[in-house]
Design a protein around this motif. Structure first.
Motif, PDB file in Angstrom:
ATOM      1  N   LYS A  51       0.831  -1.207   0.000  1.00  0.00           N
ATOM      2  CA  LYS A  51       0.000   0.000   0.000  1.00  0.00           C
ATOM      3  C   LYS A  51       0.867   1.258   0.000  1.00  0.00           C
ATOM      4  O   LYS A  51       0.613   2.202  -0.748  1.00  0.00           O
ATOM      5  CB  LYS A  51      -0.926  -0.027   1.216  1.00  0.00           C
ATOM      6  CG  LYS A  51      -2.022   0.987   1.190  1.00  0.00           C
ATOM      7  CD  LYS A  51      -2.935   0.780   2.396  1.00  0.00           C
ATOM      8  CE  LYS A  51      -4.138   1.670   2.339  1.00  0.00           C
ATOM      9  NZ  LYS A  51      -5.016   1.480   3.496  1.00  0.00           N
ATOM     10  N   THR A  52       1.913   1.273   0.827  1.00  0.00           N
ATOM     11  CA  THR A  52       2.808   2.438   0.853  1.00  0.00           C
ATOM     12  C   THR A  52       3.574   2.568  -0.461  1.00  0.00           C
ATOM     13  O   THR A  52       3.761   3.676  -0.967  1.00  0.00           O
ATOM     14  CB  THR A  52       3.795   2.349   2.029  1.00  0.00           C
ATOM     15  OG1 THR A  52       4.539   1.139   1.940  1.00  0.00           O
ATOM     16  CG2 THR A  52       3.076   2.422   3.358  1.00  0.00           C
ATOM     17  N   THR A  55       1.235   3.960  -3.018  1.00  0.00           N
ATOM     18  CA  THR A  55       1.075   5.401  -2.833  1.00  0.00           C
ATOM     19  C   THR A  55       2.274   6.144  -3.412  1.00  0.00           C
ATOM     20  O   THR A  55       2.119   7.152  -4.112  1.00  0.00           O
ATOM     21  CB  THR A  55       0.914   5.720  -1.332  1.00  0.00           C
ATOM     22  OG1 THR A  55      -0.173   4.981  -0.822  1.00  0.00           O
ATOM     23  CG2 THR A  55       0.669   7.195  -1.120  1.00  0.00           C
ATOM     24  N   ALA A  56       3.478   5.640  -3.129  1.00  0.00           N
ATOM     25  CA  ALA A  56       4.692   6.274  -3.656  1.00  0.00           C
ATOM     26  C   ALA A  56       4.715   6.211  -5.174  1.00  0.00           C
ATOM     27  O   ALA A  56       5.054   7.195  -5.846  1.00  0.00           O
ATOM     28  CB  ALA A  56       5.928   5.603  -3.063  1.00  0.00           C
ATOM     29  N   ASN A  58       2.129   5.917  -7.170  1.00  0.00           N
ATOM     30  CA  ASN A  58       1.095   6.817  -7.688  1.00  0.00           C
ATOM     31  C   ASN A  58       1.572   8.262  -7.695  1.00  0.00           C
ATOM     32  O   ASN A  58       1.298   9.008  -8.640  1.00  0.00           O
ATOM     33  CB  ASN A  58      -0.192   6.688  -6.863  1.00  0.00           C
ATOM     34  CG  ASN A  58      -0.992   5.461  -7.233  1.00  0.00           C
ATOM     35  OD1 ASN A  58      -0.835   4.916  -8.319  1.00  0.00           O
ATOM     36  ND2 ASN A  58      -1.846   5.017  -6.330  1.00  0.00           N
ATOM     37  N   LYS A  59       2.298   8.664  -6.644  1.00  0.00           N
ATOM     38  CA  LYS A  59       2.849  10.029  -6.614  1.00  0.00           C
ATOM     39  C   LYS A  59       3.846  10.232  -7.743  1.00  0.00           C
ATOM     40  O   LYS A  59       3.834  11.262  -8.422  1.00  0.00           O
ATOM     41  CB  LYS A  59       3.519  10.302  -5.268  1.00  0.00           C
ATOM     42  CG  LYS A  59       2.543  10.515  -4.148  1.00  0.00           C
ATOM     43  CD  LYS A  59       3.257  10.807  -2.844  1.00  0.00           C
ATOM     44  CE  LYS A  59       2.272  10.936  -1.697  1.00  0.00           C
ATOM     45  NZ  LYS A  59       2.955  11.155  -0.409  1.00  0.00           N
TER      46      LYS A  59
END
Length: 156
Positions: A51-52, A55-56, A58-59
């Motif tokens: 998940k982290t 997120t990274a 996706n950024k």
């Protein structure tokens, strides 16, 4: 047999069953439960890590998309300005070429007008000589009167 003896024997059998279960049955079950709990914990940790990372990623993807949009916009603006420059240059060349064609046409028309005037002067001179001949009833010599004819041409 008495009820007390039966109860006592049942308690001893129950204790043997409990000891047997605690020694041989319970450890594999507890081990399987512990392994399952560890797998679940590892899975949850991996899910949190994923998940982290998601997120990274996706950024990073959003940053790349923003950068790509900016580059695309700048390239489009550059292409548009180049296109406008090419159009302006083509218009300038076309205007210059049109001016050259108009100037050449004017020069040609002027030359034709000059040639027509010269031809008219020649014809008027010839007609003047014929008219003078008829008036005088004698032939006028063009070679002798060339100076006079040239003055007449320039006056016309």
């Amino acid at each position: 047999m008495s009820i007390n003896a039966t109860l006592f024997v049942q308690c001893i059998v129950f204790l043997i069953l409990v000891i047997f279960t605690m020694k041989f049955v319970w450890p594999p079950i507890a081990k399987a439960l512990d392994e399952r709990a560890q797998k679940i914990a590892d899975g949850l940790a991996a899910a949190d890590k994923a998940k982290t990372e998601l997120t990274a990623v996706n950024k990073r993807v959003e940053q790349e998309l923003a950068q790509t949009r900016n580059e695309t916009a700048s390239r489009l603006a550059d292409a548009e300005s180049r296109g406008q420059a090419i159009i302006d240059e083509a218009k300038a060349r076309a205007t210059e070429e049109g001016n050259k064609i108009v100037a050449a046409a004017r020069a040609e028309a002027e030359q034709q007008a000059i040639a027509a005037r010269e031809a008219l002067r020649e014809q008027v001179a010839v007609l003047a000589v014929k008219g003078a001949e008829q008036i005088l009833q004698k032939e006028v010599n063009a070679g002798v009167h060339a100076d006079l004819l040239n003055r007449l041409k320039t006056e016309l």
